[in-house]
Design a protein around this motif. Structure first.
Motif, short mmCIF file in Angstrom:
data_model
loop_
_atom_site.label_atom_id
_atom_site.label_comp_id
_atom_site.label_asym_id
_atom_site.label_seq_id
_atom_site.Cartn_x
_atom_site.Cartn_y
_atom_site.Cartn_z
N LYS A 59 0.87 -1.17 0.00
CA LYS A 59 0.00 0.00 0.00
C LYS A 59 0.91 1.23 0.00
O LYS A 59 1.80 1.33 0.86
N VAL A 61 1.52 5.61 -0.64
CA VAL A 61 1.01 6.98 -0.69
C VAL A 61 2.14 7.86 -1.20
O VAL A 61 3.29 7.70 -0.79
N GLU A 62 1.83 8.77 -2.10
CA GLU A 62 2.87 9.67 -2.61
C GLU A 62 3.37 10.59 -1.50
O GLU A 62 2.59 11.21 -0.78
N LYS A 71 -0.66 16.21 4.41
CA LYS A 71 -1.79 15.54 3.76
C LYS A 71 -1.45 14.09 3.47
O LYS A 71 -2.30 13.19 3.60
N SER A 72 -0.20 13.83 3.07
CA SER A 72 0.23 12.45 2.81
C SER A 72 0.17 11.61 4.09
O SER A 72 -0.24 10.45 4.06
N ASN A 74 -1.83 12.09 6.61
CA ASN A 74 -3.25 11.84 6.88
C ASN A 74 -3.77 10.67 6.05
O ASN A 74 -4.53 9.83 6.53
N LYS A 75 -3.34 10.61 4.79
CA LYS A 75 -3.78 9.51 3.91
C LYS A 75 -3.26 8.16 4.39
O LYS A 75 -3.98 7.17 4.40
N ILE A 76 -1.98 8.13 4.78
CA ILE A 76 -1.41 6.85 5.17
C ILE A 76 -1.95 6.36 6.51
O ILE A 76 -2.08 5.15 6.74
N LYS A 78 -4.92 6.45 7.44
CA LYS A 78 -6.19 5.76 7.16
C LYS A 78 -5.97 4.35 6.61
O LYS A 78 -6.88 3.51 6.66
N LEU A 79 -4.74 4.07 6.09
CA LEU A 79 -4.46 2.76 5.53
C LEU A 79 -3.97 1.76 6.58
O LEU A 79 -3.97 0.55 6.34
N LYS A 101 -0.36 7.37 14.95
CA LYS A 101 -1.44 6.37 14.92
C LYS A 101 -1.69 5.79 16.31
O LYS A 101 -2.84 5.53 16.70
#
Length: 388
Positions: A59, A61-62, A71-72, A74-76, A78-79, A101
């Motif tokens: 998985k 994220v850029e 922002k990156s 925040n995206k990771i 969620k994964l 986390k």
């Protein structure tokens, strides 16, 4: 906590090989314990590192610089859905994310330290003391250095926070003394790297090496890895059929090209190969050379090239640096770091009685299976996971 928890392994940058190899070894060991495992990471160069297998389940994220990197993150976040978070290296993009986390999920965090990251910048001597004007530039300018998530200042912060992890794993005694935790040396897939499955002569024919006596370095050349000492030794021996085979070359700079310009007559360059092809490549070697020089970086390292050779029952010629003498025990050939004369002597000794050297290589494989296999990693990790 479930008996067989899910583990989320965080790698700070999947655009390089810096962390993925360690993550993939831990993944294999955790699978042997029956754990479900996912590898998650950032892509700071937008693409996966070329040596990462295409079939790897990842998985991503850029990544990028601050402030966009928030922002990156925040995206990771969620994964990440593992019961345990396993951060590879004390980097903001792995351990820092894991600690964030943990704040919201209360899930335990393991940090794995497989290199002294700060040693690349001078170690304990490194410091950041800018003027107010310089600090403002470093933060506010578009190319300000503090916008880079892996700036050494952030690495230093992360190293200071290592004690906040619920468990720490390292893979050398140097790192264990510095950071504490449990030693989990790098394992080798000894079922894949099994000399019984390969024919050295056929391998040498396949890679165009049949005419030579092969000293192999299966990795990326860097000045501290001591290849210049081997090449100086080959100059001293001046035997045209002795060749240093470098597999893969440097992804960092043109250092291997510099070596070729000066010592080209001794060097054969082979390209990168997928992990499942590497045992066949290593089978072509007569000797594996790991001539580490003595630096703060190398004292903290466990060179994977050692277990490449050990698992394939090859004579391994290395140096007395860090944990290398302990890893090889009495199954290798050791010299002092930075001593081409001793390297030349050992090369002569090995080839004077190659049968005896190969017998030592067989003992080296036995040691690798016992102490440095994926199964050995799993046995140690079992106690770490059980405690959490």
């Amino acid at each position: 906590m479930k008996d067989k928890p899910k583990i989320s392994i965080l790698v700070w940058n999947l655009s390089t090989n810096d962390g993925f190899i360690r993550a993939s070894l831990l993944e294999k060991a955790l699978h042997k314990l029956g754990c479900e495992v996912e590898i998650i990471g950032f892509l700071f160069d937008k693409e996966l590192y070329r040596a990462i297998p295409s079939e790897a389940q990842l998985k991503t994220v850029e990544g990028g610089n601050y402030p966009g990197f928030f922002k990156s993150i925040n995206k990771i976040l969620k994964l990440i859905d593992g019961d345990i978070i396993y951060a590879i290296k004390p980097q903001v993009a792995s351990f820092g994310v894991a600690l964030i986390k943990k704040l919201s999920s209360k899930k335990p965090v393991i940090v794995d330290i497989d290199d002294w990251e700060l040693s690349w910048y001078g170690g304990d001597a490194w410091d950041y003391k800018p003027s107010l004007k310089q600090l403002a530039k470093d933060i506010l300018k578009k190319d300000g250095v503090l916008r880079i998530p892996y700036h050494p200042l952030y690495i230093k912060w992360m190293e200071n926070l290592v004690k906040r992890a619920d468990a720490i794993t390292t893979h050398t005694s140097f790192l264990q003394k510095r950071f504490g935790g449990i030693s989990v040396p790098n394992g080798k897939d000894t079922a894949l790297f099994d000399p019984a499955k390969y024919q050295p002569e056929e391998s040498r024919n396949r890679y165009g090496l049949a005419e030579y006596r092969i000293l192999m370095f299966p990795g990326a050349p860097r000045p501290y890895k001591g290849l210049e000492d081997v090449l100086i030794a080959l100059d001293k021996l001046n035997q045209p059929d002795l060749k240093l085979v470098i597999v893969g070359g440097s992804p960092y700079d043109n250092y291997d090209e510099e070596l070729r310009q000066k010592w080209g007559r001794w060097i054969i360059k082979l390209p990168n190969y997928p992990a499942d092809v590497m045992p066949d490549v290593v089978a072509a070697a007569h000797v594996i050379v790991v001539p580490q020089r003595d630096t703060p970086e190398t004292r903290a390292q466990f060179p994977l090239k050692l277990t490449d050779g050990m698992s394939m029952a090859k004579p391994v010629l290395s140096t007395r640096v860090g944990d290398i003498p302990e890893i090889l025990g009495d199954t290798g050939y050791l010299v002092e770091p930075g001593c081409p004369e001793q390297i030349a002597e050992q090369i002569q000794l090995i080839f004077q009685d190659l049968d005896a050297a190969n017998e030592r290589g067989k003992k080296s494989r036995e040691r690798c299976v016992e102490k440095y296999s994926i199964e050995a990693m799993a046995s140690t990790l079992k106690s770490v996971i059980a405690r959490l």
